[in-house]
Write an enzyme that holds these catalytic residues in place. Structure first.
Site, PDB file in Angstrom:
ATOM      1  N   LYS A 105       0.839  -1.205   0.000  1.00 11.31           N
ATOM      2  CA  LYS A 105       0.000   0.000   0.000  1.00 11.31           C
ATOM      3  C   LYS A 105       0.867   1.244   0.000  1.00 11.31           C
ATOM      4  O   LYS A 105       1.851   1.324   0.733  1.00 11.31           O
ATOM      5  CB  LYS A 105      -0.918  -0.029   1.230  1.00 11.31           C
ATOM      6  CG  LYS A 105      -1.902   1.137   1.319  1.00 11.31           C
ATOM      7  CD  LYS A 105      -2.774   0.988   2.567  1.00 11.31           C
ATOM      8  CE  LYS A 105      -3.790   2.118   2.684  1.00 11.31           C
ATOM      9  NZ  LYS A 105      -4.666   1.948   3.867  1.00 11.31           N
ATOM     10  N   SER A 165      -9.467   2.286   2.782  1.00  9.93           N
ATOM     11  CA  SER A 165      -8.495   3.021   1.993  1.00  9.93           C
ATOM     12  C   SER A 165      -7.485   2.131   1.283  1.00  9.93           C
ATOM     13  O   SER A 165      -6.739   2.592   0.422  1.00  9.93           O
ATOM     14  CB  SER A 165      -7.740   3.988   2.906  1.00  9.93           C
ATOM     15  OG  SER A 165      -7.001   3.273   3.898  1.00  9.93           O
ATOM     16  N   SER A 201     -10.439   0.057   6.775  1.00 12.11           N
ATOM     17  CA  SER A 201      -9.677   0.110   5.533  1.00 12.11           C
ATOM     18  C   SER A 201      -9.071  -1.203   5.083  1.00 12.11           C
ATOM     19  O   SER A 201      -8.516  -1.282   3.989  1.00 12.11           O
ATOM     20  CB  SER A 201      -8.561   1.160   5.648  1.00 12.11           C
ATOM     21  OG  SER A 201      -9.104   2.448   5.737  1.00 12.11           O
TER      22      SER A 201
END
Length: 434
Positions: free
Chosen positions: A84, A153, A177
């Site tokens: 990420k 996210s 997330s």
């Protein structure tokens, strides 16, 4: 010994990380062969899914060949990994989902990334995150239907695993997330207990909520990945504790779950009960109904402080939605912070008593299927309380809704029960696959 060339691409793509790890560890599969197949899949899917912010096939191939020519590095040897874009990486740009950091190149790896590399993982690239892991989305689409959101996210990480571009990916959770995008993309996502994995080198949003975790295709995959980052090899071993006692927890937000989500959760309950799993309803204390609101206020307040430099020196680079969130956070002073901490301490005490009768709580992972459109990443309401309490939570895919998109249920254990929680989740996964 089976040659890696004897395994067709479709077979390799369909294997989970744990199966691939076995082949790599026994040298029945080369890292180069696996990476080649993953890159072919990326070339096929990425133009539609847009899961990656930055990818470097040549560098990844160099890593793969070095691994093949040397000794086994560790439990992640040869497994391609997505990271990420909230984690610092020494050899990839790191943008945190913000134009403010478009040219940012750290000179070090985040602790979690360094540990995965040391265990033999091949970092293929950086996956898309929402803006500073908040709510403004990037370009990523749902791999099951590109007209729908992948969630956030950790959008790119969940979508890349869901599209079978890679077997494993790193994510973070502050509200929902990991759990929500895992549910939307039909993969397993695990958020460990707060604080068990180092956040060094991960862009901070909320000091008391941010948690590092990961994505895979089965419970064993996320146990393997997160065990490396936590320095806890015991997470990879089923506890042998038998069938867990499950509390079905509809929460105060049950009416926000879609009819398909409600039906899927109750069907899951029926299947588990028929398999001999002790299942019973559990009612949370009335005070728990306000925990989602407390979480929201804590996150806004701490984000206002964590993003002070960006807010003060680069406000033009922040989205309107994030600026509104930070403005809300500015309104919570010390008195409110102390009130939040008192409410949290009380809730943790009550939760400890509640878990005396259960091993896992079963709740929806999200309100339903992934929303249509890419403007929103979905409602985090079903994970907020568990994130606030720092509890280990796992999304388990359990079916599809009326639009043909995945649905998942959330299994949550007591604080610091990660070894047992993962073992129990493996048991549930096996029972639901029968």
């Amino acid at each position: 010994m089976t040659s890696s060339t004897a395994l067709p691409p479709a077979t390799l793509i369909g294997l989970n990380a744990s199966q691939l790890a076995h082949l790599l560890q026994t040298r029945q599969l080369t890292a180069e062969r696996l990476l080649t197949v993953c890159l072919e899949r990326v070339a096929e899917c990425e133009p539609q899914v847009k899961a990656w912010r930055h990818i470097d096939p040549a560098f990844a191939m160099e890593q793969a060949r070095m691994l093949d020519s040397g000794p086994l590095r560790g439990p992640l040897h040869g497994l391609p990994l997505g990271v990420k874009d909230l984690f610092d990486t020494r050899d990839f740009p790191t943008g945190y989902g913000s134009p403010i950091y478009a040219d940012h190149r750290p000179n070090h790896d985040a602790a979690a990334v360094a540990l995965c590399r040391n265990a033999g993982a091949i970092v293929l690239g950086k996956t898309v995150t929402t803006e500073f892991a908040t709510f403004s989305p990037g370009p990523t689409s749902n791999p099951h239907n590109v007209l729908h959101t992948p969630g956030g996210s950790s959008s790119g990480s969940a979508a890349a695993v869901g599209a079978q571009m890679i077997p494993l990916a790193l994510g973070t959770q502050t509200a929902a997330s990991i759990i929500r995008p895992a549910a939307y993309c039909g993969v397993v996502g695990f958020k460990p207990s707060f604080g068990l994995i180092s956040r060094a080198g991960v862009k901070s949003l909320s000091e008391s909520l941010d948690t590092v975790g990961g994505f895979g295709r089965c419970v064993a995959d996320v146990a393997l990945l997160t065990s490396v980052m936590a320095g806890a090899p015991e997470w990879r071993l089923p506890t042998g504790a038998g069938k867990p006692r499950i509390g079905v927890c509809r929460t105060a937000h049950w009416d926000q779950a879609s009819p398909a989500m409600q039906h899927t959760l109750m069907t899951t309950v029926q299947r588990l009960s028929a398999a001999g799993v002790p299942v019973s309803d559990v009612e949370l204390p009335d005070s728990f109904g306000g925990l989602a609101g407390v979480h929201d206020e804590v996150m806004c307040s701490e984000a206002f402080k964590a993003l002070a430099d960006e807010r003060l020196n680069h406000p033009e680079g922040l989205s309107e939605r994030l600026l509104e969130m930070l403005e809300r956070g500015a309104g919570f002073g010390l008195k409110q912070t102390l009130a939040h901490r008192a409410a949290l301490a009380s809730a943790r005490h009550q939760m400890g008593r509640l878990f005396a009768g259960f091993d896992l709580l079963l709740t929806p992972s999200a309100c339903g299927e992934a929303e249509r459109g890419l403007e929103r990443t979905g409602d985090p309401v079903f994970s907020r309380a568990w994130s606030l309490l720092g509890l280990p939570s796992l999304n388990l895919p359990v079916g599809f809704g009326p639009q043909g998109l995945p649905l998942g249920v959330q299994l949550t254990g007591p604080i610091f029960s990660d070894t047992a929680t993962l073992g129990f989740c493996q048991e549930i996964e096996a029972l639901l696959q029968q």
